[in-house]
Motif scaffolding. Structure first.
Motif, PDB file in Angstrom:
ATOM      1  N   ASN A 118       6.895  -0.136  -5.784  1.00 43.32           N
ATOM      2  CA  ASN A 118       6.726   1.306  -5.931  1.00 43.32           C
ATOM      3  C   ASN A 118       5.316   1.625  -6.396  1.00 43.32           C
ATOM      4  O   ASN A 118       4.734   0.917  -7.220  1.00 43.32           O
ATOM      5  CB  ASN A 118       7.740   1.865  -6.935  1.00 43.32           C
ATOM      6  CG  ASN A 118       9.157   1.795  -6.389  1.00 43.32           C
ATOM      7  OD1 ASN A 118       9.900   0.886  -6.732  1.00 43.32           O
ATOM      8  ND2 ASN A 118       9.507   2.709  -5.523  1.00 43.32           N
ATOM      9  N   CYS A 119       4.775   2.692  -5.882  1.00 47.63           N
ATOM     10  CA  CYS A 119       3.421   3.096  -6.213  1.00 47.63           C
ATOM     11  C   CYS A 119       3.300   3.433  -7.695  1.00 47.63           C
ATOM     12  O   CYS A 119       4.084   4.214  -8.214  1.00 47.63           O
ATOM     13  CB  CYS A 119       3.058   4.323  -5.371  1.00 47.63           C
ATOM     14  SG  CYS A 119       1.463   5.021  -5.793  1.00 47.63           S
ATOM     15  N   PRO A 120       2.330   2.831  -8.375  1.00 43.41           N
ATOM     16  CA  PRO A 120       2.143   3.103  -9.801  1.00 43.41           C
ATOM     17  C   PRO A 120       1.642   4.521 -10.047  1.00 43.41           C
ATOM     18  O   PRO A 120       1.713   5.019 -11.165  1.00 43.41           O
ATOM     19  CB  PRO A 120       1.110   2.068 -10.253  1.00 43.41           C
ATOM     20  CG  PRO A 120       0.434   1.617  -9.016  1.00 43.41           C
ATOM     21  CD  PRO A 120       1.390   1.830  -7.866  1.00 43.41           C
ATOM     22  N   ARG A 121       1.143   5.173  -9.040  1.00 42.98           N
ATOM     23  CA  ARG A 121       0.605   6.517  -9.217  1.00 42.98           C
ATOM     24  C   ARG A 121       1.654   7.589  -8.945  1.00 42.98           C
ATOM     25  O   ARG A 121       1.876   8.462  -9.753  1.00 42.98           O
ATOM     26  CB  ARG A 121      -0.606   6.722  -8.306  1.00 42.98           C
ATOM     27  CG  ARG A 121      -1.309   8.046  -8.584  1.00 42.98           C
ATOM     28  CD  ARG A 121      -2.467   8.263  -7.632  1.00 42.98           C
ATOM     29  NE  ARG A 121      -3.544   7.304  -7.852  1.00 42.98           N
ATOM     30  CZ  ARG A 121      -4.593   7.183  -7.052  1.00 42.98           C
ATOM     31  NH1 ARG A 121      -4.690   7.938  -5.978  1.00 42.98           N
ATOM     32  NH2 ARG A 121      -5.529   6.307  -7.305  1.00 42.98           N
ATOM     33  N   CYS A 122       2.320   7.520  -7.793  1.00 42.44           N
ATOM     34  CA  CYS A 122       3.265   8.583  -7.434  1.00 42.44           C
ATOM     35  C   CYS A 122       4.712   8.108  -7.458  1.00 42.44           C
ATOM     36  O   CYS A 122       5.625   8.913  -7.373  1.00 42.44           O
ATOM     37  CB  CYS A 122       2.906   9.160  -6.066  1.00 42.44           C
ATOM     38  SG  CYS A 122       3.239   8.050  -4.696  1.00 42.44           S
ATOM     39  N   GLY A 123       4.924   6.790  -7.561  1.00 41.00           N
ATOM     40  CA  GLY A 123       6.290   6.284  -7.681  1.00 41.00           C
ATOM     41  C   GLY A 123       6.999   6.091  -6.356  1.00 41.00           C
ATOM     42  O   GLY A 123       8.131   5.633  -6.328  1.00 41.00           O
ATOM     43  N   LYS A 175       0.830  -1.192   0.000  1.00 38.17           N
ATOM     44  CA  LYS A 175       0.000   0.000   0.000  1.00 38.17           C
ATOM     45  C   LYS A 175       0.868   1.246   0.000  1.00 38.17           C
ATOM     46  O   LYS A 175       1.870   1.304   0.708  1.00 38.17           O
ATOM     47  CB  LYS A 175      -0.888  -0.019   1.248  1.00 38.17           C
ATOM     48  CG  LYS A 175      -1.872   1.128   1.318  1.00 38.17           C
ATOM     49  CD  LYS A 175      -2.628   1.062   2.628  1.00 38.17           C
ATOM     50  CE  LYS A 175      -3.612   2.206   2.738  1.00 38.17           C
ATOM     51  NZ  LYS A 175      -4.290   2.207   4.044  1.00 38.17           N
ATOM     52  N   CYS A 176       0.451   2.234  -0.782  1.00 41.33           N
ATOM     53  CA  CYS A 176       1.154   3.514  -0.789  1.00 41.33           C
ATOM     54  C   CYS A 176       0.617   4.372   0.346  1.00 41.33           C
ATOM     55  O   CYS A 176      -0.592   4.562   0.468  1.00 41.33           O
ATOM     56  CB  CYS A 176       0.962   4.220  -2.128  1.00 41.33           C
ATOM     57  SG  CYS A 176       1.701   5.868  -2.151  1.00 41.33           S
ATOM     58  N   LYS A 177       1.535   4.867   1.165  1.00 36.70           N
ATOM     59  CA  LYS A 177       1.103   5.679   2.298  1.00 36.70           C
ATOM     60  C   LYS A 177       0.489   6.991   1.828  1.00 36.70           C
ATOM     61  O   LYS A 177      -0.383   7.545   2.473  1.00 36.70           O
ATOM     62  CB  LYS A 177       2.306   5.975   3.214  1.00 36.70           C
ATOM     63  CG  LYS A 177       2.638   4.823   4.135  1.00 36.70           C
ATOM     64  CD  LYS A 177       3.658   5.228   5.181  1.00 36.70           C
ATOM     65  CE  LYS A 177       5.035   5.443   4.545  1.00 36.70           C
ATOM     66  NZ  LYS A 177       6.062   5.703   5.573  1.00 36.70           N
ATOM     67  N   ASP A 178       0.979   7.503   0.711  1.00 37.49           N
ATOM     68  CA  ASP A 178       0.508   8.797   0.233  1.00 37.49           C
ATOM     69  C   ASP A 178      -0.851   8.706  -0.441  1.00 37.49           C
ATOM     70  O   ASP A 178      -1.738   9.507  -0.197  1.00 37.49           O
ATOM     71  CB  ASP A 178       1.521   9.396  -0.748  1.00 37.49           C
ATOM     72  CG  ASP A 178       2.724   9.946   0.003  1.00 37.49           C
ATOM     73  OD1 ASP A 178       2.850   9.659   1.204  1.00 37.49           O
ATOM     74  OD2 ASP A 178       3.530  10.653  -0.613  1.00 37.49           O
ATOM     75  N   CYS A 179      -1.015   7.704  -1.321  1.00 36.69           N
ATOM     76  CA  CYS A 179      -2.245   7.608  -2.113  1.00 36.69           C
ATOM     77  C   CYS A 179      -3.254   6.655  -1.482  1.00 36.69           C
ATOM     78  O   CYS A 179      -4.396   6.622  -1.900  1.00 36.69           O
ATOM     79  CB  CYS A 179      -1.935   7.102  -3.520  1.00 36.69           C
ATOM     80  SG  CYS A 179      -0.555   7.907  -4.322  1.00 36.69           S
ATOM     81  N   SER A 180      -2.825   5.885  -0.495  1.00 43.98           N
ATOM     82  CA  SER A 180      -3.665   4.817   0.049  1.00 43.98           C
ATOM     83  C   SER A 180      -4.081   3.862  -1.056  1.00 43.98           C
ATOM     84  O   SER A 180      -5.175   3.318  -1.045  1.00 43.98           O
ATOM     85  CB  SER A 180      -4.899   5.386   0.742  1.00 43.98           C
ATOM     86  OG  SER A 180      -4.527   6.130   1.875  1.00 43.98           O
TER      87      SER A 180
HETATM   88 ZN   LIG Z   1       1.370   6.736  -4.223  1.00 40.43          ZN
END
Ligand SMILES: [Zn+2]
Length: 58
Positions: free
Chosen positions: A19-24, A7-12
């Protein structure tokens, strides 16, 4: 089964990638390893969580 939900902490955002596919940014494991199936308290925790989620959609 070695695949772990992360899980991405920033985008949830939940993903299987490191690595987050949205923010990296680097993602964290969504389920801490200490919540092992043999944890006899886990089902109570889950029940509490489900109850909370049911009453509070937020
Ligand atoms: Zn993210």
């Amino acid at each position: 089964m070695k695949t772990t939900i992360r899980k991405c902490k920033d985008c949830s955002l939940y993903t299987l990638s490191v690595n987050c596919p949205r923010c990296g940014k680097e993602t964290i494991m969504a389920i801490p390893p200490r919540f092992a199936p043999r944890d006899k308290f886990m089902k109570y925790r889950l029940m509490t969580e489900m109850e909370k989620n049911g009453k509070n959609p937020d």
